[in-house]
Design an enzyme around this catalytic site. Structure first.
Site, PDB file in Angstrom:
ATOM      1  N   SER A 158      72.470   9.589 -23.757  1.00  0.00           N
ATOM      2  CA  SER A 158      73.759  10.102 -24.221  1.00  0.00           C
ATOM      3  C   SER A 158      74.220  11.334 -23.459  1.00  0.00           C
ATOM      4  O   SER A 158      75.385  11.733 -23.577  1.00  0.00           O
ATOM      5  CB  SER A 158      73.713  10.404 -25.721  1.00  0.00           C
ATOM      6  N   LYS A 196      72.423  17.944 -27.508  1.00  0.00           N
ATOM      7  CA  LYS A 196      73.861  17.716 -27.410  1.00  0.00           C
ATOM      8  C   LYS A 196      74.580  19.001 -27.004  1.00  0.00           C
ATOM      9  O   LYS A 196      74.024  20.102 -27.078  1.00  0.00           O
ATOM     10  CB  LYS A 196      74.425  17.233 -28.750  1.00  0.00           C
TER      11      LYS A 196
END
Length: 237
Positions: A158, A196
């Site tokens: 991701s 993230k």
């Protein structure tokens, strides 16, 4: 090594079994640990089972059995007689003394050994903190000041557009705050962690992926705890 939430759940199950003779329900576990949903309890139970602390028994209601307890619960605190405090995943010390960089002990080639603390998800969040399997040597130039650092192995894609690939080792500076746009280790509801990009929007936190295949997660600020900031990356070819 268990996370703080794993130890809290194990302690709660142990206490209830001693009191009632049966383990608590998943709803009772959720309320005791102040989690928003039972899915967090399922992940904690699975992690404890994989680490050999509990066993799920088939074809029985509330079918949990404690196999063993960690030292934090089985050994009393010598000062109070109570169980010692649980492990907090944000406290991972860099094995370096607090002294000027010029005086730091280094290995051959100017490298410093850091603990490799399991995997961190760059995708769907997974349990991030586990036993220290070994240490990794990293260039001293990757580390910032005299702060604590640790390493994690990346699982998932991701963050690929930020140059972070599956299997990379990321070097994390331990801290509990972040500026907008920084890539952080974020602990979600105390049970799962992910890598993230961090953005604060009022009282909400956005955890942004660097891959259009993944959606940004928007969470209440109380559900997210910053565990550290990305300061380096190591890739093996």
């Amino acid at each position: 090594m268990l996370t703080k939430k794993q130890i809290q759940l194990l302690e709660f199950i142990s206490q209830r079994m001693k009191r009632d003779g049966v383990p608590p329900s998943f709803d009772e576990m959720k309320d005791a640990l102040d989690l928003r949903s039972k899915s967090g309890i399922h992940r904690l139970v699975t992690a404890l089972e994989e680490r050999g602390f509990i066993r799920r028994l088939p074809h029985r209601a509330r079918a949990l059995e404690i196999v063993r307890l960690p030292d934090a619960l089985s050994k009393p605190d010598t000062r109070s007689g109570k169980p010692a405090a649980g492990f907090s995943p944000k406290v991972v010390s860099n094995p370096r003394p607090k002294q000027p960089r010029s005086a730091m002990p280094i290995t051959d080639g100017g490298a410093i050994d850091l603990p490799l603390m399991g995997r961190i998800a760059a995708g769907v969040p997974i349990e991030a903190i586990s036993e220290v399997a070994h240490h990794v040597s990293v260039p001293g130039s990757m580390l910032t000041g005299n702060d604590d650092h640790y390493a994690l192995e990346v699982k998932g894609d991701s963050m690929i557009d930020a140059g972070i690939h599956d299997g990379d080792l990321v070097i994390i500076r331990q801290q509990d705050n972040a500026e907008n746009g920084e890539i952080v280790v974020a602990l979600i509801e105390g049970t799962e962690a992910t890598l993230k990009r961090f953005r604060r929007k009022g009282k909400m936190i956005a955890l942004e992926a660097a891959n259009p295949a993944y959606e940004t997660r928007i969470l209440p600020e109380e559900a997210v705890r910053v565990q550290g900031r990305l300061v380096g990356l190591i890739r093996s070819y």
